[in-house]
Design a protein around this motif. Structure first.
Motif, PDB file in Angstrom:
ATOM      1  N   UNK A  19     -10.733  17.397   5.397  1.00 21.33           N
ATOM      2  CA  UNK A  19     -10.024  16.254   5.970  1.00 21.33           C
ATOM      3  C   UNK A  19      -8.770  16.726   6.694  1.00 21.33           C
ATOM      4  N   UNK A  20      -8.544  16.281   7.928  1.00 22.93           N
ATOM      5  CA  UNK A  20      -7.310  16.685   8.620  1.00 22.93           C
ATOM      6  C   UNK A  20      -6.083  16.101   7.934  1.00 22.93           C
ATOM      7  N   UNK A  21      -4.961  16.787   8.053  1.00 19.62           N
ATOM      8  CA  UNK A  21      -3.724  16.300   7.457  1.00 19.62           C
ATOM      9  C   UNK A  21      -3.320  14.985   8.114  1.00 19.62           C
ATOM     10  N   UNK A  22      -2.984  14.007   7.272  1.00 18.40           N
ATOM     11  CA  UNK A  22      -2.616  12.707   7.818  1.00 18.40           C
ATOM     12  C   UNK A  22      -1.230  12.760   8.439  1.00 18.40           C
ATOM     13  N   UNK A  23      -1.121  12.230   9.647  1.00 21.32           N
ATOM     14  CA  UNK A  23       0.152  12.169  10.368  1.00 21.32           C
ATOM     15  C   UNK A  23       0.452  10.695  10.645  1.00 21.32           C
ATOM     16  N   UNK A  24       1.604  10.253  10.174  1.00 21.02           N
ATOM     17  CA  UNK A  24       1.986   8.860  10.405  1.00 21.02           C
ATOM     18  C   UNK A  24       2.155   8.611  11.898  1.00 21.02           C
ATOM     19  N   UNK A  25       1.439   7.638  12.462  1.00 20.90           N
ATOM     20  CA  UNK A  25       1.586   7.371  13.894  1.00 20.90           C
ATOM     21  C   UNK A  25       3.003   6.901  14.227  1.00 20.90           C
ATOM     22  N   UNK A  26       3.444   7.225  15.413  1.00 22.23           N
ATOM     23  CA  UNK A  26       4.738   6.749  15.882  1.00 22.23           C
ATOM     24  C   UNK A  26       4.632   5.281  16.264  1.00 22.23           C
ATOM     25  N   UNK A  27       5.549   4.484  15.761  1.00 27.05           N
ATOM     26  CA  UNK A  27       5.549   3.052  16.079  1.00 27.05           C
ATOM     27  C   UNK A  27       6.321   2.831  17.378  1.00 27.05           C
ATOM     28  N   UNK A  28       5.669   2.360  18.428  1.00 33.04           N
ATOM     29  CA  UNK A  28       6.341   2.185  19.733  1.00 33.04           C
ATOM     30  C   UNK A  28       7.166   0.900  19.773  1.00 33.04           C
ATOM     31  N   UNK A  29       8.257   0.878  18.987  1.00 33.64           N
ATOM     32  CA  UNK A  29       9.129  -0.295  18.951  1.00 33.64           C
ATOM     33  C   UNK A  29      10.571   0.172  19.134  1.00 33.64           C
ATOM     34  N   UNK A  30      11.454  -0.701  19.643  1.00 33.18           N
ATOM     35  CA  UNK A  30      12.870  -0.324  19.801  1.00 33.18           C
ATOM     36  C   UNK A  30      13.531  -0.028  18.459  1.00 33.18           C
ATOM     37  N   UNK A  31      14.693   0.619  18.551  1.00 34.10           N
ATOM     38  CA  UNK A  31      15.405   1.017  17.339  1.00 34.10           C
ATOM     39  C   UNK A  31      16.156  -0.147  16.692  1.00 34.10           C
ATOM     40  N   UNK A  32      16.514  -1.155  17.474  1.00 36.02           N
ATOM     41  CA  UNK A  32      17.290  -2.281  16.948  1.00 36.02           C
ATOM     42  C   UNK A  32      16.749  -3.590  17.510  1.00 36.02           C
ATOM     43  N   UNK A  33      17.093  -4.665  16.833  1.00 36.38           N
ATOM     44  CA  UNK A  33      16.787  -6.005  17.320  1.00 36.38           C
ATOM     45  C   UNK A  33      17.961  -6.504  18.146  1.00 36.38           C
ATOM     46  N   UNK A  34      17.675  -7.065  19.291  1.00 36.02           N
ATOM     47  CA  UNK A  34      18.731  -7.600  20.139  1.00 36.02           C
ATOM     48  C   UNK A  34      19.374  -8.804  19.469  1.00 36.02           C
ATOM     49  N   UNK A  35      20.711  -8.767  19.389  1.00 36.42           N
ATOM     50  CA  UNK A  35      21.435  -9.917  18.868  1.00 36.42           C
ATOM     51  C   UNK A  35      21.368 -10.092  17.375  1.00 36.42           C
ATOM     52  N   UNK A  36      20.924  -9.086  16.633  1.00 37.33           N
ATOM     53  CA  UNK A  36      20.868  -9.229  15.176  1.00 37.33           C
ATOM     54  C   UNK A  36      22.266  -9.143  14.592  1.00 37.33           C
ATOM     55  N   UNK A  37      22.466  -9.816  13.467  1.00 46.08           N
ATOM     56  CA  UNK A  37      23.766  -9.834  12.833  1.00 46.08           C
ATOM     57  C   UNK A  37      23.998  -8.638  11.936  1.00 46.08           C
ATOM     58  N   UNK A  38      25.005  -8.779  11.068  1.00 47.62           N
ATOM     59  CA  UNK A  38      25.330  -7.703  10.136  1.00 47.62           C
ATOM     60  C   UNK A  38      24.206  -7.580   9.110  1.00 47.62           C
ATOM     61  N   UNK A  39      23.668  -6.380   8.898  1.00 49.08           N
ATOM     62  CA  UNK A  39      22.563  -6.235   7.931  1.00 49.08           C
ATOM     63  C   UNK A  39      22.969  -6.713   6.547  1.00 49.08           C
ATOM     64  N   UNK A  40      22.107  -7.478   5.924  1.00 49.64           N
ATOM     65  CA  UNK A  40      22.345  -7.964   4.566  1.00 49.64           C
ATOM     66  C   UNK A  40      21.176  -7.571   3.682  1.00 49.64           C
ATOM     67  N   UNK A  41      20.895  -8.401   2.702  1.00 49.60           N
ATOM     68  CA  UNK A  41      19.743  -8.141   1.837  1.00 49.60           C
ATOM     69  C   UNK A  41      18.465  -8.203   2.647  1.00 49.60           C
ATOM     70  N   UNK A  42      17.552  -7.302   2.337  1.00 49.14           N
ATOM     71  CA  UNK A  42      16.271  -7.315   3.023  1.00 49.14           C
ATOM     72  C   UNK A  42      15.502  -8.572   2.638  1.00 49.14           C
ATOM     73  N   UNK A  43      14.852  -9.165   3.636  1.00 49.75           N
ATOM     74  CA  UNK A  43      14.065 -10.382   3.366  1.00 49.75           C
ATOM     75  C   UNK A  43      12.982 -10.118   2.338  1.00 49.75           C
ATOM     76  N   UNK A  44      12.447  -8.883   2.313  1.00 55.58           N
ATOM     77  CA  UNK A  44      11.390  -8.555   1.355  1.00 55.58           C
ATOM     78  C   UNK A  44      11.872  -8.617  -0.085  1.00 55.58           C
TER      79      UNK A  44
END
Length: 472
Positions: A19-44
């Protein structure tokens, strides 16, 4: 020394895995959300009971998680996937069967020219045979990791099903909340429409009296009747859509509620929900069940590549039997009746007409498809969060503007009624002002409901509550 060497060679071969070594695919998304506020508790980390402040909505969500039929199907699919994995994983160990048999045979000796068979009659030999033992019919020695990868692929499919079930739970919570908020908006709009109908019926009564007294013309009476008809039509439409929403909610929660529901909060109550902030986009990859499910399917496809590669190599199987065989049942168990048999078989593909190479090509193409599916899931998750953040900002601005508009429409309607009462304007001015006020108030209620639904969408898009150890 030779036995030790054979053992080390077997151990080395058993450690092979193609089996080939698993490589996590790169997620093609920006690094930040536009207009997001101060990070708080994670919704999860915020459970749905903590997020939703409406006690009635909490009761409905609990009922849906306990009784929804689609969710029951999803849970059953998880159980099926777990059983398939355990069945496949059991193939890594030899299957031992208990075998037992009894036979009796009669053989004429003169048929084979044995001496003693004269003309006086036929001589025969009667034989009994009893057997008892344990048998390994066929056990594949997993030198190349094929059986391990079969088990690993099934395990990953099982984990993907688990994540899919968690994703469905989260989606169900969002759907119940959205339907409930639509119903609450409908109820408040119905109450507004009923008040309007009551007021306009009184206006129609006064217009009839004025028309009969000759103070106004029939035009004013017809315009008052038109205003009442508009409110009655809107009321009937609101009752239809709200009733259909209640039917949908009944299906979502699995049937009628057995116990009375707690009181509901008004849509304008700021304690309807807890505030959440999106944090960093990379957290989506850890918390969104649909993304985690896509990753598990990709890992399963990676194991399938190892299975396809191992198909080029010999498949070695072991067979064995250990037991007893005797012509007499009483002497079946004993040293003289002991028998054993062991064998090893090897199968090496020679002429496959390219099916082996195409099998590898197929599994690689399937993995490529799942890489794209994983990346798309990440992009869709980012978009859902970004859309909800935009909605949060814009709905707040819209509601503030709509509140100002409703206040202005109320003033215009009051002035229009005063002008008409003093004979300074025709009833058409009152008609337009009342119609515009009614539409503005209905639109304000719809915007408040949409704002609440956008907050629910943000909570769901961020994987709300999925880290709760007790489930959603």
């Amino acid at each position: 020394m030779r036995k030790v060497s054979l053992f080390l060679l077997s151990a080395a071969l058993a450690g092979c895995n193609f089996t080939p070594k698993f490589v996590q695919p790169t997620a093609p998304i920006p690094d930040t959300f536009a207009g997001s506020g101060v990070p708080g508790r994670a919704a999860s980390e915020i459970g749905w009971r903590e997020f939703f402040g409406d006690a009635r909505l909490q009761a409905l969500i609990a009922a849906a998680l306990a009784n929804n039929r689609d969710l029951a199907q999803s849970v059953a699919r998880v159980a099926q996937a777990r059983a398939r994995f355990r069945i496949q994983d059991a193939a890594r160990l030899p299957q031992v069967d208990l075998v037992a048999g009894a036979s009796r045979s009669r053989t004429p000796t003169n048929s084979f020219g044995f001496p003693g068979a004269g003309s006086g009659g036929e001589v025969s030999v009667t034989q009994n045979q009893f057997s008892l033992g344990a048998q390994v019919a066929s056990f594949e020695l997993d030198f190349w990791g094929r059986v391990r990868n079969l088990s690993e692929a099934q395990r990953r499919e099982y984990l993907a099903t688990v994540e899919a079930e968690r994703a469905f739970r989260l989606s169900l919570i969002g759907q119940v909340a959205a339907t409930y908020l639509q119903i609450r908006a409908g109820e408040e709009q119905i109450a507004l429409a009923q008040r309007s109908v009551t007021g306009r019926r009184e206006g129609l009564r006064i217009a009839r009296l004025r028309e009969r007294a000759g103070v106004t013309s029939t035009v004013d009476f017809d315009q008052a009747a038109l205003l009442l008809t508009q409110a009655e039509t809107e009321l009937a439409e609101l009752r239809r859509t709200t009733g259909q929403g209640e039917n949908l909610l009944t299906v979502l929660i699995g049937g009628p509620m057995a116990d009375p529901l707690p009181p509901a909060r008004p849509l304008s109550d700021p304690a309807q929900y807890a505030s959440v902030e999106p944090g960093l986009p990379s957290a989506l990859l850890l918390d969104r069940p649909d993304i985690l499910a896509a990753e598990q399917r990709l890992r399963a496809a990676n194991a399938n590549i190892g299975i396809a590669r191992a198909s080029f190599l010999p498949r070695i199987s072991l067979t064995g039997l250990l037991g007893f065989i005797s012509p007499a049942l009483g002497s079946l168990i004993g040293g003289d009746a002991l028998q054993y048999r062991a064998g090893i078989d090897a199968t090496q593909p020679i002429l496959t007409w390219g099916t082996g190479r195409q099998g590898i090509a197929l599994t690689r193409a399937q993995a490529d498809e799942l890489i794209a599916a994983y990346q798309l899931a990440a992009q869709q998750a980012f978009r859902e969060v970004a859309d909800a953040l935009i909605a949060r900002r814009q709905y707040a601005d819209q509601i503030a503007a709509q509140v100002r508009g409703v206040d202005a429409q109320r003033r215009l309607a009051r002035v229009a009624r005063l002008r008409y009462a003093n004979g300074l304007s025709i009833y058409l001015e009152v008609l337009d002002a009342e119609r515009n006020l009614f539409a503005a108030e209905q639109q304000l209620l719809a915007l408040r409901s949409a704002q609440l639904q956008s907050e629910v969408s943000l909570y769901v898009a961020l994987g709300g509550g999925v880290r709760e150890t007790t489930g959603l």
